[in-house]
Design a protein around this motif. Structure first.
Motif, PDB file in Angstrom:
ATOM      1  N   LEU A 241      51.665  30.233  36.807  1.00 51.30           N
ATOM      2  CA  LEU A 241      52.461  31.430  37.073  1.00 51.30           C
ATOM      3  C   LEU A 241      51.813  32.661  36.433  1.00 51.30           C
ATOM      4  O   LEU A 241      51.802  33.752  37.009  1.00 51.30           O
ATOM      5  CB  LEU A 241      53.882  31.248  36.539  1.00 51.30           C
ATOM      6  N   LYS A 242      51.245  32.505  35.249  1.00 50.24           N
ATOM      7  CA  LYS A 242      50.560  33.617  34.585  1.00 50.24           C
ATOM      8  C   LYS A 242      49.326  34.037  35.381  1.00 50.24           C
ATOM      9  O   LYS A 242      49.032  35.235  35.514  1.00 50.24           O
ATOM     10  CB  LYS A 242      50.187  33.217  33.157  1.00 50.24           C
ATOM     11  N   ILE A 243      48.600  33.067  35.925  1.00 48.54           N
ATOM     12  CA  ILE A 243      47.439  33.396  36.760  1.00 48.54           C
ATOM     13  C   ILE A 243      47.874  34.190  37.980  1.00 48.54           C
ATOM     14  O   ILE A 243      47.254  35.202  38.345  1.00 48.54           O
ATOM     15  CB  ILE A 243      46.706  32.102  37.178  1.00 48.54           C
ATOM     16  N   ALA A 244      48.961  33.754  38.618  1.00 49.11           N
ATOM     17  CA  ALA A 244      49.465  34.476  39.789  1.00 49.11           C
ATOM     18  C   ALA A 244      49.909  35.889  39.411  1.00 49.11           C
ATOM     19  O   ALA A 244      49.703  36.843  40.169  1.00 49.11           O
ATOM     20  CB  ALA A 244      50.628  33.709  40.408  1.00 49.11           C
ATOM     21  N   GLU A 245      50.496  36.040  38.230  1.00 51.10           N
ATOM     22  CA  GLU A 245      50.926  37.361  37.765  1.00 51.10           C
ATOM     23  C   GLU A 245      49.728  38.286  37.567  1.00 51.10           C
ATOM     24  O   GLU A 245      49.762  39.465  37.953  1.00 51.10           O
ATOM     25  CB  GLU A 245      51.695  37.201  36.449  1.00 51.10           C
ATOM     26  N   VAL A 246      48.654  37.757  36.998  1.00 47.24           N
ATOM     27  CA  VAL A 246      47.445  38.556  36.789  1.00 47.24           C
ATOM     28  C   VAL A 246      46.842  38.983  38.124  1.00 47.24           C
ATOM     29  O   VAL A 246      46.501  40.160  38.329  1.00 47.24           O
ATOM     30  CB  VAL A 246      46.418  37.755  35.962  1.00 47.24           C
ATOM     31  N   CYS A 247      46.719  38.050  39.066  1.00 41.13           N
ATOM     32  CA  CYS A 247      46.120  38.368  40.357  1.00 41.13           C
ATOM     33  C   CYS A 247      46.962  39.387  41.122  1.00 41.13           C
ATOM     34  O   CYS A 247      46.422  40.300  41.760  1.00 41.13           O
ATOM     35  CB  CYS A 247      45.945  37.101  41.181  1.00 41.13           C
ATOM     36  N   ALA A 248      48.281  39.236  41.057  1.00 44.40           N
ATOM     37  CA  ALA A 248      49.149  40.191  41.744  1.00 44.40           C
ATOM     38  C   ALA A 248      49.050  41.571  41.117  1.00 44.40           C
ATOM     39  O   ALA A 248      49.076  42.588  41.824  1.00 44.40           O
ATOM     40  CB  ALA A 248      50.588  39.694  41.709  1.00 44.40           C
ATOM     41  N   ALA A 249      48.927  41.631  39.798  1.00 47.72           N
ATOM     42  CA  ALA A 249      48.864  42.923  39.116  1.00 47.72           C
ATOM     43  C   ALA A 249      47.612  43.701  39.500  1.00 47.72           C
ATOM     44  O   ALA A 249      47.629  44.932  39.550  1.00 47.72           O
ATOM     45  CB  ALA A 249      48.905  42.715  37.603  1.00 47.72           C
ATOM     46  N   PHE A 250      46.518  42.994  39.798  1.00 43.84           N
ATOM     47  CA  PHE A 250      45.279  43.672  40.184  1.00 43.84           C
ATOM     48  C   PHE A 250      45.163  43.838  41.697  1.00 43.84           C
ATOM     49  O   PHE A 250      44.122  44.250  42.193  1.00 43.84           O
ATOM     50  CB  PHE A 250      44.068  42.925  39.628  1.00 43.84           C
ATOM     51  N   ASP A 251      46.228  43.505  42.415  1.00 42.91           N
ATOM     52  CA  ASP A 251      46.340  43.845  43.834  1.00 42.91           C
ATOM     53  C   ASP A 251      45.192  43.275  44.653  1.00 42.91           C
ATOM     54  O   ASP A 251      44.579  43.977  45.467  1.00 42.91           O
ATOM     55  CB  ASP A 251      46.412  45.364  43.996  1.00 42.91           C
ATOM     56  N   VAL A 252      44.885  41.994  44.432  1.00 40.08           N
ATOM     57  CA  VAL A 252      43.814  41.362  45.200  1.00 40.08           C
ATOM     58  C   VAL A 252      44.384  40.836  46.514  1.00 40.08           C
ATOM     59  O   VAL A 252      45.569  40.546  46.621  1.00 40.08           O
ATOM     60  CB  VAL A 252      43.162  40.208  44.407  1.00 40.08           C
ATOM     61  N   ASP A 253      43.518  40.733  47.518  1.00 41.29           N
ATOM     62  CA  ASP A 253      43.939  40.245  48.827  1.00 41.29           C
ATOM     63  C   ASP A 253      43.864  38.727  48.878  1.00 41.29           C
ATOM     64  O   ASP A 253      42.952  38.118  48.325  1.00 41.29           O
ATOM     65  CB  ASP A 253      43.053  40.832  49.927  1.00 41.29           C
ATOM     66  N   GLY A 254      44.790  38.122  49.592  1.00 37.36           N
ATOM     67  CA  GLY A 254      44.743  36.691  49.825  1.00 37.36           C
ATOM     68  C   GLY A 254      45.007  35.879  48.577  1.00 37.36           C
ATOM     69  O   GLY A 254      45.398  36.396  47.519  1.00 37.36           O
ATOM     70  N   LEU A 255      44.778  34.567  48.677  1.00 41.42           N
ATOM     71  CA  LEU A 255      45.020  33.637  47.572  1.00 41.42           C
ATOM     72  C   LEU A 255      43.742  33.067  46.980  1.00 41.42           C
ATOM     73  O   LEU A 255      43.800  32.267  46.051  1.00 41.42           O
ATOM     74  CB  LEU A 255      45.901  32.475  48.065  1.00 41.42           C
ATOM     75  N   ARG A 256      42.589  33.472  47.525  1.00 39.80           N
ATOM     76  CA  ARG A 256      41.339  32.929  46.998  1.00 39.80           C
ATOM     77  C   ARG A 256      41.173  33.280  45.522  1.00 39.80           C
ATOM     78  O   ARG A 256      40.695  32.468  44.727  1.00 39.80           O
ATOM     79  CB  ARG A 256      40.153  33.437  47.810  1.00 39.80           C
ATOM     80  N   ALA A 257      41.577  34.486  45.122  1.00 43.10           N
ATOM     81  CA  ALA A 257      41.440  34.894  43.728  1.00 43.10           C
ATOM     82  C   ALA A 257      42.253  33.986  42.813  1.00 43.10           C
ATOM     83  O   ALA A 257      41.779  33.575  41.736  1.00 43.10           O
ATOM     84  CB  ALA A 257      41.891  36.344  43.564  1.00 43.10           C
ATOM     85  N   ASP A 258      43.486  33.643  43.214  1.00 38.42           N
ATOM     86  CA  ASP A 258      44.322  32.769  42.399  1.00 38.42           C
ATOM     87  C   ASP A 258      43.697  31.384  42.256  1.00 38.42           C
ATOM     88  O   ASP A 258      43.666  30.800  41.157  1.00 38.42           O
ATOM     89  CB  ASP A 258      45.710  32.628  43.029  1.00 38.42           C
ATOM     90  N   ILE A 259      43.172  30.859  43.366  1.00 38.06           N
ATOM     91  CA  ILE A 259      42.591  29.520  43.349  1.00 38.06           C
ATOM     92  C   ILE A 259      41.348  29.475  42.459  1.00 38.06           C
ATOM     93  O   ILE A 259      41.191  28.587  41.625  1.00 38.06           O
ATOM     94  CB  ILE A 259      42.246  29.084  44.783  1.00 38.06           C
ATOM     95  N   VAL A 260      40.470  30.460  42.629  1.00 38.64           N
ATOM     96  CA  VAL A 260      39.231  30.476  41.849  1.00 38.64           C
ATOM     97  C   VAL A 260      39.541  30.695  40.371  1.00 38.64           C
ATOM     98  O   VAL A 260      38.931  30.059  39.493  1.00 38.64           O
ATOM     99  CB  VAL A 260      38.276  31.557  42.373  1.00 38.64           C
TER     100      VAL A 260
END
Length: 662
Positions: A241-260
């Protein structure tokens, strides 16, 4: 006699790979992607002379062997063709023995090893896409020349690049798992240590390497232990959940950033010998996986605000999951079943969807065309004649999708997206004898070449007798990239705010177009009493945009000097890169006011360029009710296309065509 190769520079001897607080980002990223190859490879960006290639080549030596074999390191040359990368039919075997045998390519040779691409930004887009597909799926499929084969291709993809030579397209950049920026150290002591170690290695490679043998063995053992441990590392729901929060805060597209990020955090925990992911692992993973994925404007460099990252992560440790309670309450009659997912190495994002921007032709920023188009067609504000010493700067307006400008004729340059050329892909227009081992066979033309020689070869009946000299491969016509040299008038007659905004918007739009079409660009400016090469030809469109944004304006108009400077630059580039055809884009109102006989000298300079056969376009910046038509005359002397600045936008061209068809 083949001389023995000296050992590679040791990985642990690279300054920064043996720091007291752990490896620097570049060696750490390389280590993590070898611990968890599913991370998706590493892209290393940095200026020349920063040991990018040295440390990548040293990496293979410290990786634990695969069975009894050392880890292979395969280097992919920039000039490699698709046949060389994926493999194809063995032409000699096909002609000599009549057998359609598959000849493996570099992807097959890199299996269970490292595939290294230096200057990956100069590799053609479709080859980069092919490499990334194979790295992501762990296999490669060849469907060509009657061969249909799928083989394993599990490797660690490492690309290095110098941003000054041009950027990767965002769609491809996003598909690299991790990216790091490297630069030469500014600390004199560190710089001295780098030089000291390099000179010691050059003087005695074997002796220098032996001094680091123990450190290399310890590093190899630690990597092997991390590879064993990674399957046991626990990624809790709270950490995810913390990883998802970080990725959402930096406004990245898609879910690849969360997975990597999740995969990298797990790999870092294993590297540190932990059996669960902590905040420190998430922080390291985010700094490596997110900088190149955040949304940014065109020409912005990748980056990540680490202060913001620290605010999101906070200082406290991750709280335990509810399921971690050593004495969970039993379900009562009113309680539902416990449906929380169990954490483990097979859970979490590792098996989730791998989404991201779809690859395909990048058509530019079409949605931005309306406002820019109206700005480009708006009449100038009253001009104030510039004096020799007065200067000013003006910011650019919005960019838009420009119309396509091309070089005349058919070239043979590097594959790209601008002008017609003979390339390895495209529509078939003929056939010729092959120049290499691979390639698709043109069957009809091969048979046609063999037919006249059958009697001389003793054939009276039966199958045709073929020889290697009969072989023909197709000639294809596609598109090439070009050198687009901008020659921009920055004199006082162009210095009115509205006019300079139009100029910068038009040139920036053409620069974006050049970036998407894989062109090389350069920038010449002229004002006052002379001209200067503001940016030597480069693949870095970002650098050209920066120089243009800071362009001063004012003074007289030395048009002849600008054209002569452009001619000199193109002559030098023709010697350096004879296959890349140039396109000269002159942005001016056509006035020539600097020095004696300014008009005559400008015409002579234009005649010199026309005589050299250089394709040119004159972007006419003159507007208003009273026009002198000087830029149109300049276009005549150059043998160039005349393009009013209001018609640079592709939308204007489409609107005009619709009007004529109505």
């Amino acid at each position: 006699m083949t001389l023995p190769q000296p050992p590679h520079f040791p990985f642990s001897a690279v300054v920064g790979a043996d720091g007291p607080d752990g490896p620097d980002p570049m060696p750490l990223a390389l280590i993590l992607t070898t611990i968890a190859p599913e991370v998706g490879g590493v892209l290393v960006r940095g200026e020349k002379g920063t040991a990018k290639s040295t440390i990548v080549r040293a990496l293979a030596a410290v990786l634990p062997p695969v069975g009894d074999d050392p880890v292979p390191l395969v280097e992919l040359p920039i000039g490699a063709t698709e046949d060389r990368v994926t493999g194809s039919i063995n032409i000699e075997s096909a002609l000599a023995e009549g057998k359609a045998e598959y000849e493996p390519g570099l992807l097959a040779k890199a299996h269970r090893g490292i595939l290294y691409v230096d200057e990956v930004n100069l590799l053609h887009d479709h080859l980069v896409d092919l490499l990334l597909d194979a790295a992501a799926m762990g296999r490669a499929t060849v469907e060509r020349d009657g061969v249909s084969i799928t083989h394993d291709a599990r490797f660690v993809l490492v690309g290095t690049m110098n941003p000054e030579e041009g950027e990767l397209r965002p769609q491809l950049l996003d598909r690299f798992g991790l990216t790091v920026e490297v630069a030469a150290p500014r600390d004199p002591a560190l710089r001295a240590e780098v030089v000291r170690r390099r000179m010691a290695y050059d003087a005695d490679p074997a002796g220098f390497s032996s001094r680091y043998a123990e450190a290399e063995e310890a590093l190899s053992s630690r990597i092997a232990e991390a590879q064993r441990l990674i399957g046991l590392v626990r990624l809790s729901d709270t950490a995810l959940l913390k990883i998802a929060e970080v990725c959402a805060a930096f406004d990245v597209d898609g879910l690849r950033a969360d997975i990597v990020t999740a995969r990298t955090a797990v790999a870092h925990a294993a590297w540190c010998g932990r059996d669960s992911v902590e905040l420190a692992d998430i922080r390291v993973a985010a700094t490596l996986a997110l900088p190149h994925r955040r949304r940014r404007k065109p020409f912005d460099a990748p980056g990540l605000d680490e202060d913001v990252l620290d605010q999101i992560l906070g200082d406290e440790e991750l709280p335990p999951d509810p399921d971690d309670d050593p004495e969970p309450p039993t379900n009562g009659p009113d309680d539902g079943p416990d449906e929380g997912p169990a954490d483990g190495p097979d859970e979490g994002p590792a098996d989730g969807p791998d989404e991201g921007p779809a690859d395909g032709p990048d058509e530019g920023h079409e949605g931005e065309g309306t406002s820019a188009e109206s700005a480009a067609r708006a009449p100038d504000t009253p001009e104030v004649p510039g004096s020799e010493g007065s200067t000013s700067t003006t910011s650019s307006g919005s960019t838009y999708r420009p119309r396509l400008l091309t070089v005349r004729g058919v070239g043979t340059g590097t594959a790209g997206r601008r002008s017609r050329a003979r390339t390895s892909s495209g529509r078939r227009v003929g056939a010729t004898a092959p120049t290499g081992r691979g390639g698709a066979i043109h069957l009809v033309e091969t048979l046609r070449a063999a037919l006249p020689h059958q009697h001389a070869r003793g054939r009276t009946s039966g199958p045709l007798l073929l020889r290697p000299a009969d072989l023909r491969v197709p000639v294809r016509e596609g598109r090439e990239s070009n050198l687009v040299l901008f020659c921009v008038d920055a004199s006082g007659s162009m210095a009115a705010r509205r006019r300079m905004e139009q100029v910068k918007a038009a040139v920036l739009s053409l620069l974006l177009d050049a970036y998407q079409r894989r062109d090389k660009v350069g920038l010449v400016t002229f004002r006052g009493s002379g001209a200067e090469l503001a940016l030597p030809p480069t693949h870095s469109v970002d650098a050209a945009a920066t120089r243009l944004e800071d362009l001063p304006a004012g003074g007289r108009t030395p048009l002849a000097e600008g054209l002569l400077q452009a001619a000199h630059v193109l002559a030098v580039e023709r010697t350096r890169d004879p296959h890349r055809r140039p396109l000269l884009v002159v942005v001016t109102d056509g006035r020539a006011t600097a020095g004696p006989d300014a008009v005559l000298r400008s015409r002579e300079a234009a005649a010199l360029i026309a005589g050299a056969g250089i394709s040119s376009v004159v972007v006419d910046c003159e507007s208003g009710p009273l026009r002198m038509g000087l830029a149109a005359r300049l276009a005549e002397h150059l043998g160039a296309e005349h393009l009013p600045i209001g018609e640079v936008s592709a939308e204007v061209l489409v609107t005009a065509a619709r009007g004529r068809a109505a």
